[in-house]
Motif scaffolding. Sequence first.
Motif, mmCIF file in Angstrom:
data_model
loop_
_atom_site.group_PDB
_atom_site.id
_atom_site.type_symbol
_atom_site.label_atom_id
_atom_site.label_comp_id
_atom_site.label_asym_id
_atom_site.label_seq_id
_atom_site.Cartn_x
_atom_site.Cartn_y
_atom_site.Cartn_z
ATOM 1 N N LYS A 1 0.832 -1.207 0.000
ATOM 2 C CA LYS A 1 0.000 0.000 0.000
ATOM 3 C C LYS A 1 0.865 1.254 0.000
ATOM 4 O O LYS A 1 0.569 2.238 -0.688
ATOM 5 N N LYS A 2 1.969 1.217 0.774
ATOM 6 C CA LYS A 2 2.869 2.371 0.829
ATOM 7 C C LYS A 2 3.535 2.604 -0.522
ATOM 8 O O LYS A 2 3.683 3.759 -0.968
ATOM 9 N N VAL A 3 3.938 1.532 -1.203
ATOM 10 C CA VAL A 3 4.563 1.673 -2.522
ATOM 11 C C VAL A 3 3.603 2.339 -3.500
ATOM 12 O O VAL A 3 3.974 3.249 -4.250
ATOM 13 N N GLN A 4 2.335 1.925 -3.469
ATOM 14 C CA GLN A 4 1.348 2.508 -4.384
ATOM 15 C C GLN A 4 1.110 3.982 -4.073
ATOM 16 O O GLN A 4 0.962 4.805 -4.991
ATOM 17 N N GLN A 5 1.058 4.321 -2.773
ATOM 18 C CA GLN A 5 0.874 5.718 -2.388
ATOM 19 C C GLN A 5 2.024 6.587 -2.909
ATOM 20 O O GLN A 5 1.791 7.693 -3.420
ATOM 21 N N LEU A 6 3.250 6.102 -2.789
ATOM 22 C CA LEU A 6 4.392 6.882 -3.253
ATOM 23 C C LEU A 6 4.416 6.977 -4.779
ATOM 24 O O LEU A 6 4.773 8.023 -5.338
ATOM 25 N N LYS A 7 4.023 5.900 -5.462
ATOM 26 C CA LYS A 7 3.967 5.960 -6.921
ATOM 27 C C LYS A 7 2.919 6.954 -7.393
ATOM 28 O O LYS A 7 3.113 7.649 -8.401
ATOM 29 N N ASP A 8 1.788 7.037 -6.657
ATOM 30 C CA ASP A 8 0.757 8.017 -7.009
ATOM 31 C C ASP A 8 1.262 9.448 -6.873
ATOM 32 O O ASP A 8 0.759 10.357 -7.539
ATOM 33 N N LYS A 9 2.248 9.643 -5.991
ATOM 34 C CA LYS A 9 2.815 10.980 -5.803
ATOM 35 C C LYS A 9 3.975 11.245 -6.776
ATOM 36 O O LYS A 9 4.608 12.296 -6.707
ATOM 37 N N GLY A 10 4.281 10.272 -7.626
ATOM 38 C CA GLY A 10 5.303 10.486 -8.635
ATOM 39 C C GLY A 10 6.661 9.913 -8.315
ATOM 40 O O GLY A 10 7.606 10.078 -9.094
ATOM 41 N N TYR A 11 6.806 9.228 -7.162
ATOM 42 C CA TYR A 11 8.085 8.635 -6.805
ATOM 43 C C TYR A 11 8.248 7.274 -7.477
ATOM 44 O O TYR A 11 7.275 6.560 -7.719
#
Length: 325
Positions: free
Chosen positions: A266-276
């Motif tokens: 879930k954390k990986v997806q959240q960071l990818k949504d922010k462009g990381y």
Amino acid sequence: MQLETYISDLLYRYDCVTVPEFGAFLTERVSAKVHETTNSFYPPKKVLSFNEQLQHNDGLLSSYIAEIEKIPYEVAVKKLAKHVKSVKSYLIQGETLTFNNIGEMLLNTEGKIVFTPSYHVNYLTDAFGLSQFVSQNIAREVYKENVEALEEAIPVAITPEKRASTSSATIWAGSTTKRPYLKYAAVALIALTIGGFTASNYYVNKVDAHNQIAQEEANEQLDAKVQEATFIISSPLPAATLSVEKQSGNYHIVAGAFRVEKNSDKKVQQLKDKGYNARKIGVNKYGLHEVVYSSYVDRIEALRALRQIKRTHNADAWLLVKALN
């Protein structure tokens, strides 16, 4: 100059960071411990201290400043010395200086620096993600004392069974003597019971053997059909070519570590949504799933990205130097 930021970065990797003409910040590793009074469990950590006697320039802090700010080493030394003079002047005026994530400093009546470390940051990277928790006390001795008190208040008395003076054998002998046909009926009942038990076992064994043979034959037939089968696709789909960017490098900016793998996803997806360019880099020796913002080959580039992330997104992010398989 953000001196406390540079010192904080180095404390994650080194046990001693010396500020020339000022003093040295030292770290000492302590094991996990339990507070017996509050039942609090504390993870292993690095205890931070300050030694005013160590003022010799070992080049570590100056080199780091020169590397981060892209300036010559000599310029970094002069810039650091100027900042140290400013810090000393504030201390002499009686002010209390606060270094973020490091601690507070002031001068005592004897003119010596008194350092109070900050406990908000654990500089031990092996314990990242571990926090303090409190557990309820298990009072086993209290329960034992309660049981002993109950046993004393309510004793258990065992009364032996009283048997009749006339034994069952005497009654059986008398009955068979008076009624001889009962003896033959009992013998017949025992014979029928033994015979039924034997027949039942034979039938069960027979059924099990049959089932096993049938299962083996079915498996052989299935294997034969699979070997003879031919799969033909009349119009196969065109081959798909995927271009996947593979991250590399030994410098990783850690966003967090999670006990439950679902939370790390879930954390990986959240960071990818922010462009990381986030991903998981595996499980550390504490069983925690580590999530990173990104990985870098160049150390300077990684440090520059770390400062940007600390300033704009996560002040607790830190740099992990690790070679991945």
